[in-house]
Structure formats: structure tokens, C-alpha cells
Design an enzyme around this catalytic site. Sequence first.
Site, PDB file in Angstrom:
ATOM      1  N   SER A   6       0.847  -1.176  -0.155  1.00  0.00           N
ATOM      2  CA  SER A   6       0.119   0.241  -0.004  1.00  0.00           C
ATOM      3  C   SER A   6       0.528   1.332   0.629  1.00  0.00           C
ATOM      4  CB  SER A   6      -1.053   0.280   1.254  1.00  0.00           C
ATOM      5  OG  SER A   6       0.108   0.273   2.563  1.00  0.00           O
ATOM      6  N   LYS A  40       2.163   3.902   7.312  1.00  0.00           N
ATOM      7  CA  LYS A  40       1.450   4.861   6.550  1.00  0.00           C
ATOM      8  C   LYS A  40       1.854   6.109   6.929  1.00  0.00           C
ATOM      9  CE  LYS A  40      -2.470   1.809   5.013  1.00  0.00           C
ATOM     10  NZ  LYS A  40      -1.072   1.065   6.056  1.00  0.00           N
TER      11      LYS A  40
END
Length: 217
Positions: A138, A176
Site C-alpha cells: 500500500s 502510513k
Amino acid sequence: MLTRKQSDLLTYIHERLKENGVSPSFEEMKDALALKSKSGVHRLISALEERGFIRRLPNRARALEILRMPDGRPGIASNRVPVTPPQAANDGVIELPLHGRIAAGLPIEAIEGQNSLPVPAALLGPGEHFALEVAGDSMVDEGILDGDYALIRKTDTARDGEIVVALIEETEATLKTFRREGQMIRLDPANRRYDPQRYRPEQVRIQGRLAGLLRRY
């Protein structure tokens, strides 16, 4: 001659490298230059590289070296702040604690382990660090790939746009980009296949910020 945007980006990268020795992320560069997409950042980086102002460092994701500035100032490389921590070996290699795998996709459990990872001391700046193996895809648009080793500087705070290790409800950890969104914390992926994750502040604890990457071939 450089265009205004090329010059602005070169100056921004130079100042960030002087500040903490780490290249800014593409998202940070996009925001700093008020660009509409990261594809514009890619084009500017490529143009600066073609003109001999910067170089992408091999085998290291998200690492740029400034070769020269238009006004003659010397260049500077990312992740090359010299340190002499007590655990550094004579050959300049540090054994960082390797704490399992960190999700760059959906959150997974952060596994504490007793292993270590040898890391060149020149890749690290000041502070205490540890390493995590990246699992998932991701964060690929930030050059962070499955199987990379994320070098993390320990901290419990983060600024908008920084890539962090976030512990979710004390059980799951993820890698993230950190954002504040009103009263919520948003953790952004760098892959269009994944959606941002939103949490209440009490659900998230910052464990560190990305300081560098090692790629395994």
C-alpha cells in the site's frame, strides 16, 4: 536554466535534507509546491536528474542526493547525517533491533522479536532507531515495497505528511502517511487500491517516523 517549479523543488529538498537528513516524500513535495498530483513531482524529479542537479541513490527507496545547486552551493545526500552511537561497530555498521513485520496494507500485528539488522551508520541520523520488515504494497507510490526494511526513528509525535509507524488500539501496527482531519487521525496509503484509515486520536499511538529504507535483492 531551471524553471521556477524545478528551482522551488530543488530548494525544498535541499532544506529538508539539511533539517533532518531525510528526503521529503512525494506527497510532501506535492503539497509544498501546490501541485495537483504526484505525477508532477515525478516529472520535476526526472528533469532535475537529467540536468545533473540531483541523483537517486541506488538500492535505497525514497533517497535523493543533491549534486549541486544553481547558485554554487554544495549538494547534500539523504540519510547521511554522521552519528557515533554506542552500538556502532568499528566498520560503521549498527545492529538495529528488528521487530518483525509492519503492514503497508491492512494493519497486522506488530511482532516483537529478538533479531537484529545490520545497517550502515551513515544511513541514520541522531536518535534511537529500530527496523521493521515491510509487508504489503500500500506504500508503493512512495517507493516502499514489500520486503523492504523500514528504518524507524523512535518518537511519539508526528507532523502532517510524515510516514509513521502507528499502533492501532495497542494491538496492530501499520506504516502510513499521518494526517489530521478535523477531530480524527487519517492514515493514508500510497496506492490507489487502498482507502485511507480514520481513527479517533485515542485509538492511535505513534511509535516512530520513517528515517530510511533498505531494499533486499
